[in-house]
Scaffold this motif. Structure first.
Motif, PDB file in Angstrom:
ATOM      1  N   THR A  44      24.668  -2.783   4.640  1.00 47.25           N
ATOM      2  CA  THR A  44      25.705  -1.695   4.644  1.00 47.25           C
ATOM      3  C   THR A  44      25.865  -0.990   3.180  1.00 47.25           C
ATOM      4  O   THR A  44      26.731  -0.039   2.914  1.00 47.25           O
ATOM      5  CB  THR A  44      26.910  -1.807   5.084  1.00 47.25           C
ATOM      6  OG1 THR A  44      27.480  -2.875   4.205  1.00 47.25           O
ATOM      7  CG2 THR A  44      27.058  -2.737   6.388  1.00 47.25           C
ATOM      8  N   LEU A  45      25.075  -1.139   2.230  1.00 51.90           N
ATOM      9  CA  LEU A  45      24.920  -0.517   0.923  1.00 51.90           C
ATOM     10  C   LEU A  45      25.145   0.945   0.846  1.00 51.90           C
ATOM     11  O   LEU A  45      25.980   1.503   0.117  1.00 51.90           O
ATOM     12  CB  LEU A  45      23.755  -1.139   0.035  1.00 51.90           C
ATOM     13  CG  LEU A  45      23.823  -0.924  -1.012  1.00 51.90           C
ATOM     14  CD1 LEU A  45      25.130  -1.453  -1.995  1.00 51.90           C
ATOM     15  CD2 LEU A  45      22.785  -1.383  -1.983  1.00 51.90           C
ATOM     16  N   PRO A  46      24.194   1.468   1.605  1.00 47.84           N
ATOM     17  CA  PRO A  46      24.504   2.983   1.663  1.00 47.84           C
ATOM     18  C   PRO A  46      25.894   3.745   1.849  1.00 47.84           C
ATOM     19  O   PRO A  46      26.430   4.495   1.507  1.00 47.84           O
ATOM     20  CB  PRO A  46      23.352   3.639   2.623  1.00 47.84           C
ATOM     21  CG  PRO A  46      22.422   2.612   3.001  1.00 47.84           C
ATOM     22  CD  PRO A  46      23.101   1.265   2.769  1.00 47.84           C
ATOM     23  N   ILE A  47      26.423   2.999   3.180  1.00 44.07           N
ATOM     24  CA  ILE A  47      27.790   3.474   3.609  1.00 44.07           C
ATOM     25  C   ILE A  47      28.868   2.996   2.603  1.00 44.07           C
ATOM     26  O   ILE A  47      29.886   3.466   2.262  1.00 44.07           O
ATOM     27  CB  ILE A  47      28.016   2.910   4.887  1.00 44.07           C
ATOM     28  CG1 ILE A  47      29.306   3.793   5.481  1.00 44.07           C
ATOM     29  CG2 ILE A  47      28.140   1.535   5.011  1.00 44.07           C
ATOM     30  CD1 ILE A  47      29.613   3.674   7.110  1.00 44.07           C
ATOM     31  N   THR A  48      28.632   1.779   1.818  1.00 45.72           N
ATOM     32  CA  THR A  48      29.598   1.260   0.973  1.00 45.72           C
ATOM     33  C   THR A  48      29.348   2.310  -0.411  1.00 45.72           C
ATOM     34  O   THR A  48      30.565   2.585  -0.713  1.00 45.72           O
ATOM     35  CB  THR A  48      29.080   0.063   0.464  1.00 45.72           C
ATOM     36  OG1 THR A  48      29.084  -1.033   1.786  1.00 45.72           O
ATOM     37  CG2 THR A  48      29.795  -0.873  -0.523  1.00 45.72           C
ATOM     38  N   ILE A  49      28.337   2.732  -0.774  1.00 41.85           N
ATOM     39  CA  ILE A  49      28.336   3.740  -1.626  1.00 41.85           C
ATOM     40  C   ILE A  49      28.792   4.897  -1.478  1.00 41.85           C
ATOM     41  O   ILE A  49      29.703   5.474  -2.201  1.00 41.85           O
ATOM     42  CB  ILE A  49      26.732   3.942  -2.282  1.00 41.85           C
ATOM     43  CG1 ILE A  49      26.216   2.611  -2.769  1.00 41.85           C
ATOM     44  CG2 ILE A  49      26.661   5.103  -3.143  1.00 41.85           C
ATOM     45  CD1 ILE A  49      24.615   2.688  -3.051  1.00 41.85           C
ATOM     46  N   LEU A  50      28.780   5.319  -0.147  1.00 38.12           N
ATOM     47  CA  LEU A  50      29.423   6.708   0.111  1.00 38.12           C
ATOM     48  C   LEU A  50      30.737   6.615   0.029  1.00 38.12           C
ATOM     49  O   LEU A  50      31.567   7.614   0.010  1.00 38.12           O
ATOM     50  CB  LEU A  50      28.670   6.931   1.573  1.00 38.12           C
ATOM     51  CG  LEU A  50      27.304   7.834   1.599  1.00 38.12           C
ATOM     52  CD1 LEU A  50      27.193   7.929   2.971  1.00 38.12           C
ATOM     53  CD2 LEU A  50      27.266   8.981   0.668  1.00 38.12           C
ATOM     54  N   GLY A  95      32.752   1.989  -2.149  1.00 37.19           N
ATOM     55  CA  GLY A  95      33.040   0.454  -2.434  1.00 37.19           C
ATOM     56  C   GLY A  95      34.125  -0.026  -1.208  1.00 37.19           C
ATOM     57  O   GLY A  95      34.607  -1.094  -1.002  1.00 37.19           O
ATOM     58  N   LEU A  96      34.936   1.000  -0.538  1.00 35.14           N
ATOM     59  CA  LEU A  96      36.052   0.667   0.372  1.00 35.14           C
ATOM     60  C   LEU A  96      35.398   0.292   1.854  1.00 35.14           C
ATOM     61  O   LEU A  96      36.041  -0.489   2.350  1.00 35.14           O
ATOM     62  CB  LEU A  96      36.897   2.137   0.659  1.00 35.14           C
ATOM     63  CG  LEU A  96      37.534   2.635  -0.584  1.00 35.14           C
ATOM     64  CD1 LEU A  96      38.536   3.924  -0.208  1.00 35.14           C
ATOM     65  CD2 LEU A  96      38.728   1.632  -1.085  1.00 35.14           C
ATOM     66  N   PHE A  97      34.211   0.302   2.004  1.00 37.80           N
ATOM     67  CA  PHE A  97      33.706  -0.181   3.081  1.00 37.80           C
ATOM     68  C   PHE A  97      33.549  -1.713   2.915  1.00 37.80           C
ATOM     69  O   PHE A  97      33.601  -2.464   4.068  1.00 37.80           O
ATOM     70  CB  PHE A  97      32.328   0.347   3.336  1.00 37.80           C
ATOM     71  CG  PHE A  97      31.936   0.059   5.026  1.00 37.80           C
ATOM     72  CD1 PHE A  97      32.325   0.538   6.025  1.00 37.80           C
ATOM     73  CD2 PHE A  97      30.881  -0.866   5.049  1.00 37.80           C
ATOM     74  CE1 PHE A  97      32.042   0.364   7.411  1.00 37.80           C
ATOM     75  CE2 PHE A  97      30.432  -1.399   6.354  1.00 37.80           C
ATOM     76  CZ  PHE A  97      31.097  -0.557   7.497  1.00 37.80           C
ATOM     77  N   ILE A  98      33.660  -2.255   2.010  1.00 41.02           N
ATOM     78  CA  ILE A  98      33.816  -3.819   1.677  1.00 41.02           C
ATOM     79  C   ILE A  98      35.007  -4.425   2.179  1.00 41.02           C
ATOM     80  O   ILE A  98      34.953  -5.368   2.621  1.00 41.02           O
ATOM     81  CB  ILE A  98      33.820  -4.253   0.191  1.00 41.02           C
ATOM     82  CG1 ILE A  98      32.409  -3.731  -0.548  1.00 41.02           C
ATOM     83  CG2 ILE A  98      34.241  -5.583  -0.064  1.00 41.02           C
ATOM     84  CD1 ILE A  98      31.571  -4.533   0.007  1.00 41.02           C
TER      85      ILE A  98
END
Length: 105
Positions: free
Chosen positions: A52-58, A61-64
């Motif tokens: 999920t690195l792309p959505i985490t970057i977008l 980092g809140l997707f963590i």
């Protein structure tokens, strides 16, 4: 490591007592949750973070936080004495646990 496990166990037990949507049967259940959560965070979470690195970057980092809630829901399925009612409660539980860990570590 033992100190971290003990603080997480106490935190899990106290947060489970405070939140209405999270039920923890006993302190020994909280210890089991802390151990299993540490194992899952060591092996499963890095794979999910990578995928999920792309959505985490977008999301900066809140997707963590969403991944942390998903890890708690996985632990909920595996541990008998833990019951989390919904994703929202898991998200709030993971947020409070992250704040606790930020304060102690």
């Amino acid at each position: 490591m033992i100190w971290s496990l003990l603080v997480n166990s106490i935190g899990i037990f106290v947060i489970g007592y405070i939140l209405k949507g999270v039920q923890i049967k006993s302190f020994f259940t909280a210890i089991g949750v802390a151990i299993l959560l540490a194992i899952i965070n060591s092996f499963v979470k890095p794979i999910l973070v990578f995928l999920t690195l792309p959505i985490t970057i977008l999301t900066f980092g809140l997707f963590i936080l969403v991944i942390n809630a998903l890890m708690l829901m996985l632990v909920d399925e595996l541990v008998e004495g833990l019951k989390i009612k919904s994703f929202g409660w898991a998200f709030l539980f993971s947020l409070l646990l992250a704040v606790l860990n930020l304060g102690f570590f």
